[in-house]
Design a protein around this motif. Structure first.
Motif, short mmCIF file in Angstrom:
data_model
loop_
_atom_site.label_atom_id
_atom_site.label_comp_id
_atom_site.label_asym_id
_atom_site.label_seq_id
_atom_site.Cartn_x
_atom_site.Cartn_y
_atom_site.Cartn_z
N LEU A 601 0.68 -1.18 0.17
CA LEU A 601 -0.03 0.01 0.17
C LEU A 601 0.94 1.11 -0.03
CD1 LEU A 601 -3.32 0.53 0.97
CD2 LEU A 601 -1.98 1.73 2.67
N LEU A 603 0.24 5.66 0.26
CA LEU A 603 -0.61 6.86 0.29
C LEU A 603 0.49 8.07 0.50
CD1 LEU A 603 -3.19 8.04 0.92
CD2 LEU A 603 -3.07 7.78 3.30
N TYR A 604 0.07 8.77 -0.53
CA TYR A 604 1.09 10.23 -0.36
C TYR A 604 0.43 11.51 -0.82
CZ TYR A 604 2.36 10.48 -5.38
OH TYR A 604 2.32 10.59 -7.03
N GLN A 605 1.00 12.65 -0.22
CA GLN A 605 0.18 13.88 -0.33
C GLN A 605 1.37 14.72 -0.76
OE1 GLN A 605 -2.99 14.91 -0.10
NE2 GLN A 605 -2.08 16.69 -0.97
N ILE A 621 4.56 13.76 1.53
CA ILE A 621 4.58 12.96 2.67
C ILE A 621 4.18 11.53 2.18
CG2 ILE A 621 3.86 12.36 4.92
CD1 ILE A 621 3.91 15.29 5.44
N ALA A 622 4.97 10.53 2.19
CA ALA A 622 4.12 9.21 1.61
C ALA A 622 4.44 8.06 2.89
CB ALA A 622 5.09 8.77 0.39
N LEU A 623 3.54 7.37 3.03
CA LEU A 623 3.48 6.18 3.79
C LEU A 623 3.15 5.05 2.97
CD1 LEU A 623 2.67 8.44 6.07
CD2 LEU A 623 1.29 6.80 7.20
N PHE A 624 3.96 4.15 3.34
CA PHE A 624 3.82 2.90 2.69
C PHE A 624 3.98 1.69 3.41
CE2 PHE A 624 8.70 1.91 3.12
CZ PHE A 624 8.99 3.05 3.30
N ASP A 625 3.43 0.74 3.11
CA ASP A 625 3.32 -0.66 3.97
C ASP A 625 2.96 -1.82 3.13
OD1 ASP A 625 2.70 -2.43 5.77
OD2 ASP A 625 0.97 -1.38 6.75
N GLN A 652 7.73 -1.45 5.90
CA GLN A 652 6.70 -0.42 6.55
C GLN A 652 7.34 0.58 6.90
OE1 GLN A 652 5.08 -1.65 10.58
NE2 GLN A 652 3.04 -1.89 9.26
N GLY A 653 6.84 2.12 6.29
CA GLY A 653 7.76 3.19 6.88
C GLY A 653 6.92 4.40 6.08
N GLN A 654 7.80 5.51 6.19
CA GLN A 654 7.37 6.67 5.64
C GLN A 654 8.54 7.61 4.95
OE1 GLN A 654 7.00 9.19 8.95
NE2 GLN A 654 5.77 10.82 7.94
N ARG A 678 12.00 6.40 6.48
CA ARG A 678 12.37 5.87 7.72
C ARG A 678 11.65 4.56 7.68
NH1 ARG A 678 12.42 8.33 13.53
NH2 ARG A 678 11.93 6.29 14.63
N ASP A 680 10.05 1.13 9.39
CA ASP A 680 9.97 0.59 10.99
C ASP A 680 10.19 -0.83 11.13
OD1 ASP A 680 8.46 3.00 11.49
OD2 ASP A 680 6.77 2.17 12.38
N ASN A 695 17.39 2.54 10.61
CA ASN A 695 16.32 2.62 10.09
C ASN A 695 16.04 3.53 9.03
OD1 ASN A 695 15.80 4.42 11.86
ND2 ASN A 695 13.79 3.43 12.86
N GLN B 79 8.86 13.28 13.13
CA GLN B 79 9.17 12.08 13.57
C GLN B 79 9.84 12.20 14.99
OE1 GLN B 79 11.65 10.15 10.61
NE2 GLN B 79 10.22 10.29 9.00
N ARG B 90 2.83 8.17 13.49
CA ARG B 90 2.98 9.04 12.27
C ARG B 90 1.93 8.63 11.59
NH1 ARG B 90 8.02 7.05 10.60
NH2 ARG B 90 7.84 5.44 12.34
N LEU B 92 -1.16 9.56 8.29
CA LEU B 92 -1.52 10.59 7.08
C LEU B 92 -2.90 10.33 6.69
CD1 LEU B 92 -0.78 12.63 4.82
CD2 LEU B 92 0.13 10.71 3.44
N VAL B 94 -6.07 11.39 4.17
CA VAL B 94 -6.67 12.36 3.15
C VAL B 94 -8.10 12.02 2.92
CG1 VAL B 94 -4.29 12.67 1.80
CG2 VAL B 94 -5.72 10.80 1.34
N LYS B 112 -3.98 6.30 7.30
CA LYS B 112 -2.89 5.27 7.56
C LYS B 112 -1.92 5.90 8.53
CE LYS B 112 -0.03 2.08 5.93
NZ LYS B 112 0.28 1.45 7.26
N VAL B 114 1.73 4.61 10.19
CA VAL B 114 2.88 3.83 9.58
C VAL B 114 2.79 2.62 10.19
CG1 VAL B 114 5.27 3.78 9.56
CG2 VAL B 114 4.32 5.84 9.25
#
Lengths: 710, 180
Positions: A601, A603-605, A621-625, A652-654, A678, A680, A695, B79, B90, B92, B94, B112, B114
C-alpha cells in the motif's frame, strides 16, 4: 439551495475546459512543467529498464525552447510526448491549408487535438506569428547555413554543477580492511556544460562521478577525474547537411528493431502513446547514462529533399567480465568476455577491473526517404569486438550473442493513411534469423487505438536494438500482441485500456522454462475542470516465474509457476492557483503465486507551493506498507533538474522530501533537495555493500545552474 | 490551545497543544485553509523516569469543486520519539467532504498509521436545525461505529461523541470550542 448547485455545476461541466480557465496561454505554461509529462511515461519503470534521465533531459530541453507551431516540421512536433506522428502531420497540413495558428488554442481545430492533449503539449509549443524573416521564401529546398558571425553572436548555454550525497551510508563506505569496500567517497558529482546556437550548433559535455567511485587522475584506468565523461559537438540543418556529430551520439531508426540507442517509451499509462515510433536518426549525446550511446563520427546528408543518407563510425569501450582463455580456440590467449556489465558503476575492485575491458567498433548507416504519406528506409551496421564474447555455458544463455563480429540489417516503413497509420520493421540478426514488429494505429477525434505485434525469435540477437516489448530493452526471445484503445467518452471523461499477451520461447535468467504472460491495464481519467484531474487505474499482470516444484516422485525440479500482480491506484491533482498545486495518491498492490501472497500500500500527499515567483517548494509525505519486496510500490518523484528518481518502497515506513528551487537572477537557478525514508521495525536496511545500519535513509542534493546568452 | 492528561500517579501522560490555522486565497476567489499544530508529549512512569517530545502536525482543507472539499492531515511529521528509535505514531489521512444537501454532509477518508493497516472511514452529518448536528460514522481496520451530536451557537461549538469497538466497547469523548 440544492437545485442551484446542480445547475451551477452542470454549466461548469459543459464549458470547454481550456477556455474556461485561461485564454492567455503563457499563464498556464508556468503551472505545467516537465514533471507532469515525464510522470505518466516513467511512473511504472523499474530501475533496470532503459534510461529515464535521457527522457527528462530531452523534455527539459524541449520545454526550454518551445517549438514554433507555425514553422516546426512534423518530425519535430512528433517529439512532443502528447503528439503522435500522425497528429503532427495533421497540424502541418492544417497550417498549410488554413494558415498559421494565431494562438495555441487555435490548435483545437486540428482533428484529434483534444483539450487535454493540448494541455500536455503546451509547455513545448509556442505560437508566434511568422516573422518577416521566417516568412521569406527560400529558393533552396534546404535550410541555409547560418554565417559564423551569426552563430558566434547568438550563442547561449548553461553550466551546471550538482552535488548529491547519502547521509546514512552502507557497509561499503566503512573502514574495513578485511572485506571489500568502495574505493571512493559517497558523494555524487555531476557537471554539465552546454553551448549552443538555436538547435543548430551545439557543444555539450557531461562529467559524472557516481557514489562510491574514486575521483582521481589515472590514465591507465581511463579515469580522468570524473569516472564518466561524455560529450559531443553537433551541427544541424546546414544546407544539405541534416546533422553532423563529433563525439558521443545516439542512433535510432525505424521502430528500433536493429538500431535504437537512446530514449524509448514502453508500456505505460499512456496506453496508445508513442508506440508507433519514428526513429529520430543521429542525435548528439552528452548524458550521465554510461552505456546507451556511440562514440565517434556521425552524419546525415539530404541527397534530395525527400531522401537522406546517414553514416556513422563508433569506437568505444564497454565494461565486461572476462573469462579464462581457451587455449584451443585462440592461440594468442585472448580472454573472452563473458558478460557485458551495464551498471556504469566502478566502486569495488571487481567493478574497476571490468571497466573498459572490451572495445567495440561499429560502422553503420541508414537510408531514409519520405514520399508524401509514406516513409521507408533501411539500416545496416557492422559491429566488431576486440575479444570474443562467450556467454556462460548455461541453458538460459544458449542463444545469447557469441563471437567477435556481428552484422545486422533492417528495413522499416510507415504509411500515414489518415486516420490510420501502418508501420513495421523487419530485421536480420547476425545469426541469420529474421524478426520484427508490425502495427497499426487509428486516431480519430475521440478514439485512439493501436494494434501491435512483435516477433523476436530466440536466436534473434539484436546488439543495439531497443524495440517495443515486455522487457523494454532486450529485443530477443519474445513474441507478443498488444491491443490498446483510448476513448474520450465525454468532454471530461476518458477511458483507456490495453491488453498485452506475450511469450518467451526460450528460457531466461531465473526462468528455467519457456514462459508466457498477460498484462492488462484500465485507466479512467476524469477532468471536471482544467485544474482538477483524477484517474483510477487498474492493472493486472500474470507471468511465469521460476520456482522449485516437486514432481510426482517428490523430487524438486526447476519449474515455473504463475505470479499475478494486481494493483489499483487513485490519483488526484488539484491546481488551486498558480501558486499552489496539490496531488494525492492511494495505491494498493496484491501479488500472488500458488505458494504465497502479499499486499502493499502507498498513500502520499504532495504540495507544490510557489511563495514568490523566484521560489518554488515541492514536498511530499508518503506512507508505505508492504508485506515484502514482491509487493513493492513505485512512485515517481521530482528531483533536481535532469536528475530523476522512481524509488521503490517496501516494508513499512514513511518517506518525506522537500525540494526548493530558487532563481535569484534570471540566469541563475539554485536547487536543493532533502529526502528521508524511515523504516519501521528494522535494524538494518539493504544487503551486501549497501547494508546500512539503523532505520533511516536520508539524502541531500544541491545544484547550481547558470544560463548565459539568453 | 489545548491540554490533556491520562493515567494515574504511577503512570502519567500529559499532552500540550498549540495550533494555528489560517485561510489563503492566493489571489483567487477560492479559499484554502492550512494549519499547523504543535503537540508536546510528556510521559512519566514511576521508577523509570520521564521523557518528552514535540510533535508537528500539519493539515490543509480546500474546496475543489462547489460543495466538495478535500482535506489532508499528517501527524508527527518531524518524527519525534520519546525513546530512541521508537517514534510516536505518524499518520497521514486524506479525505473528501461533500455537501449532498443543504443539511446533509457526507465525509470519507483514508487513514494510514505507519505501523497499522490502512483504515477507511466514512460518515454522515445531518443538521435537522441550523444549530444542532447529528453525526454517525463507520471505520474499518478494526471495525468501529461512531455516533455523536453537536451544538453550535455563534462562535461556540460543543460536541459529544462515542465510539463502539467490538472488543473495547464504548468510549466516549467530548469537546468544547470557541472560534474567533
Amino acid at each position: 439551495m440544492r437545485p442551484v448547485y446542480c445547475v451551477l455545476s452542470l454549466v461548469l461541466f459543459c464549458a470547454p475546459p481550456i477556455y474556461a480557465q485561461d485564454p492567455e496561454p503563457s499563464v498556464l505554461r508556468d503551472t505545467v512543467d516537465v514533471d507532469s509529462s515525464v510522470e505518466p511515461v516513467v511512473d511504472d519503470l523499474e530501475a533496470d529498464t532503459g534510461d529515464p534521465t535521457q527522457i527528462a533531459e530531452t523534455l527539459t530541453e524541449l520545454a526550454a525552447r518551445p517549438l514554433n507551431v507555425n514553422t516546426a516540421t512534423a518530425e519535430d512536433l512528433a517529439r512532443i510526448p502528447a503528439i503522435s506522428p500522425l497528429l503532427a502531420r495533421r497540424i502541418v497540413r492544417h497550417r498549410e491549408v488554413e494558415g498559421s495558428f494565431v494562438t495555441l488554442d487555435a490548435l483545437h481545430a486540428v482533428t484529434g487535438m483534444t483539450a487535454r492533449r493540448l494541455l500536455r503539449a503546451r509547455p513545448y509549443l509556442q505560437a508566434p506569428l511568422r516573422s518577416a524573416e521566417a516568412g521569406e521564401s527560400n529558393a533552396s529546398p534546404y535550410p541555409p547555413a547560418p554565417s559564423l558571425s551569426t552563430v558566434v553572436s547568438n550563442l547561449d548555454g548553461a553550466v551546471m554543477q550538482r552535488v548529491e550525497r547519502r547521509l546514512d551510508l552502507g557497509r561499503g563506505y566503512s573502514e574495513d580492511s578485511t572485506r571489500t569496500t568502495f574505493a571512493g567517497s559517497p558523494v555524487r558529482l555531476t557537471t554539465r556544460i552546454k553551448v549552443q546556437h538555436d538547435r543548430r550548433v551545439r557543444a555539450a559535455v557531461t562529467l559524472d562521478k557516481d557514489p562510491g567511485e574514486v575521483f582521481t587522475w589515472d590514465p591507465a584506468q581511463r579515469t580522468y577525474g570524473f569516472d564518466h565523461v561524455s560529450g559531443s559537438f553537433a551541427l544541424r540543418d546546414f544546407g544539405r547537411l541534416q546533422s553532423l556529430v563529433i563525439g558521443d551520439f545516439t542512433a535510432a531508426f525505424g521502430q528500433g528493431v536493429a538500431l535504437w540507442r537512446g530514449i524509448a517509451f514502453g508500456k505505460s499509462r499512456a496506453v496508445v502513446g508513442s508506440l508507433s515510433r519514428n526513429g529520430p536518426g543521429l542525435v548528439p549525446f552528452a548524458s550521465t547514462e554510461e552505456n546507451r550511446f556511440f562514440r565517434g563520427l556521425a552524419a546525415t546528408v539530404r541527397v534530395t529533399p525527400s531522401l537522406s543518407i546517414s553514416a556513422f563510425g563508433s569506437r568505444r569501450t564497454l565494461d565486461a567480465t572476462l573469462g579464462t582463455a581457451d587455449p584451443e580456440a585462440s592461440a594468442s590467449g585472448v580472454r573472452p568476455a563473458v558478460t557485458i556489465a551495464r551498471s556504469g558503476l566502478h566502486r569495488t575492485p571487481s567493478e574497476i577491473q571490468r571497466k573498459d575491458a572490451l572495445h567495440e567498433t561499429v560502422w553503420g548507416g541508414a537510408v531514409r526517404g519520405t514520399w508524401d504519406a509514406f516513409r521507408a528506409g533501411g539500416t545496416l551496421y557492422r559491429s566488431r569486438f576486440d575479444r570474443p564474447i562467450q556467454p556462460r555455458d548455461a541453458p538460459y544463455a544458449r542463444f545469447d550473442f557469441a563471437g567477435d563480429a556481428a552484422v545486422m540489417a533492417s528495413l522499416f516503413a510507415t504509411a500515414y493513411l489518415d486516420p490510420f497509420t501502418v508501420f513495421g520493421e523487419v530485421g536480420r540478426a547476425p545469426t541469420g534469423r529474421y524478426g520484427g514488429i508490425a502495427g497499426a494505429t487509428l486516431e480519430t477525434a475521440r478514439t485512439d487505438a493501436v494494434l501491435l505485434g512483435r516477433m523476436y525469435p530466440r536466436a534473434f540477437v539484436s546488439l543495439h536494438g531497443y524495440a517495443f516489448g515486455e522487457r523494454n530493452g532486450a529485443t530477443q526471445n519474445e513474441q507478443g500482441l498488444y491491443l490498446g484503445v483510448q476513448q474520450q467518452v465525454a468532454e471530461t471523461w476518458s477511458v483507456a485500456a490495453y491488453v498485452d499477451q506475450y511469450r518467451f520461447p526460450w528460457l531466461r535468467f531465473g526462468v528455467p522454462r519457456p514462459s508466457a504472460g498477460l498484462d492488462a491495464r484500465l485507466v479512467v481519467e476524469h477532468t471536471p475542470r482544467p485544474w482538477v484531474e483524477q484517474y483510477l487505474q487498474l492493472r493486472s499482470e500474470t507471468r511465469d516465474i521460476g520456482a522449485d516444484l516437486p514432481d510426482s516422485g517428490g523430487r524438486r525440479l526447476a519449474g515455473l509457476h504463475p505470479e499475478t500482480r494486481r494493483s489499483v491506484r487513485w490519483h488526484g491533482s488539484f491546481a488551486f492557483s498558480r501558486r499552489l498545486t496539490l496531488a494525492t495518491r492511494l495505491e494498493a498492490t496484491h501479488v500472488s503465486t500458488p505458494t504465497a501472497a502479499s499486499t502493499g500500500l502507498l498513500l502520499y500527499q504532495d504540495v507544490r507551493y510557489t511563495p514568490a515567483s523566484r521560489l518554488q517548494l515541492d514536498t511530499r509525505i508518503a506512507l508505505f506498507d508492504t508485506d515484502d519486496f514482491a509487493a513493492r510500490v513505485f512512485a515517481y518523484e521530482p528531483d533536481l533538474l535532469y536528475a530523476f528518481s522512481v524509488p521503490a518502497f517496501f516494508g513499512q515506513g514513511q518517506r518525506w522530501y522537500l525540494r526548493a528551487r530558487y532563481r535569484p537572477h534570471a540566469a541563475l537557478t539554485l536547487e536543493a533537495k532533502y529526502g528521508g525514508t524511515r523504516f519501521d521495525n528494522v535494524t538494518t536496511i539493504g544487503s551486501g555493500l549497501n547494508e546500512t545500519p539503523g532505520n533511516r535513509l536520508r539524502e541531500v542534493g544541491l545544484q547550481v545552474r547558470w544560463q548565459f546568452g539568453r | 490551545m489545548g491540554a490533556g492528561t491520562f493515567g494515574t500517579d504511577a503512570y502519567r501522560e500529559v499532552h500540550l497543544n498549540a495550533g494555528y490555522a489560517r485561510a489563503f486565497s492566493f489571489r483567487t476567489s477560492r479559499r484554502l485553509h492550512a494549519g499547523v499544530n504543535l503537540r508536546y508529549y510528556h510521559t512519566r512512569v514511576d521508577g523509570y523516569g520521564q521523557a518528552g517530545a514535540l510533535g508537528v502536525h500539519l493539515g490543509l482543507l480546500v474546496e475543489v469543486l462547489p460543495g466538495l472539499d478535500f482535506g489532508a492531515h499528517a501527524t508527527n511529521v518531524n518524527q519525534p520519539a520519546l525513546v530512541e528509535d521508537d517514534s510516536l505514531p505518524r499518520t497521514l489521512a486524506v479525505g473528501l467532504s461533500y455537501e449532498a444537501e443543504r443539511r446533509v454532509r457526507i465525509v470519507a477518508d483514508v487513514f494510514k498509521d505507519v505501523a497499522f493497516p490502512l483504515s477507511m472511514r466514512g460518515g454522515l452529518e445531518v443538521r435537522p436545525v441550523e444549530v444542532f448536528q447529528v453525526r454517525a460514522g463507520v471505520a474499518s481496520n478494526p471495525t468501529r461505529f461512531t455516533a455523536g451530536a453537536g451544538v453550535s451557537v455563534g462562535a461556540l461549538q460543543a460536541d459529544l461523541a462515542a465510539e463502539q469497538h467490538q472488543e473495547l466497547g464504548w468510549s466516549p469523548a467530548a469537546s468544547f470550542g470557541v472560534q474567533w
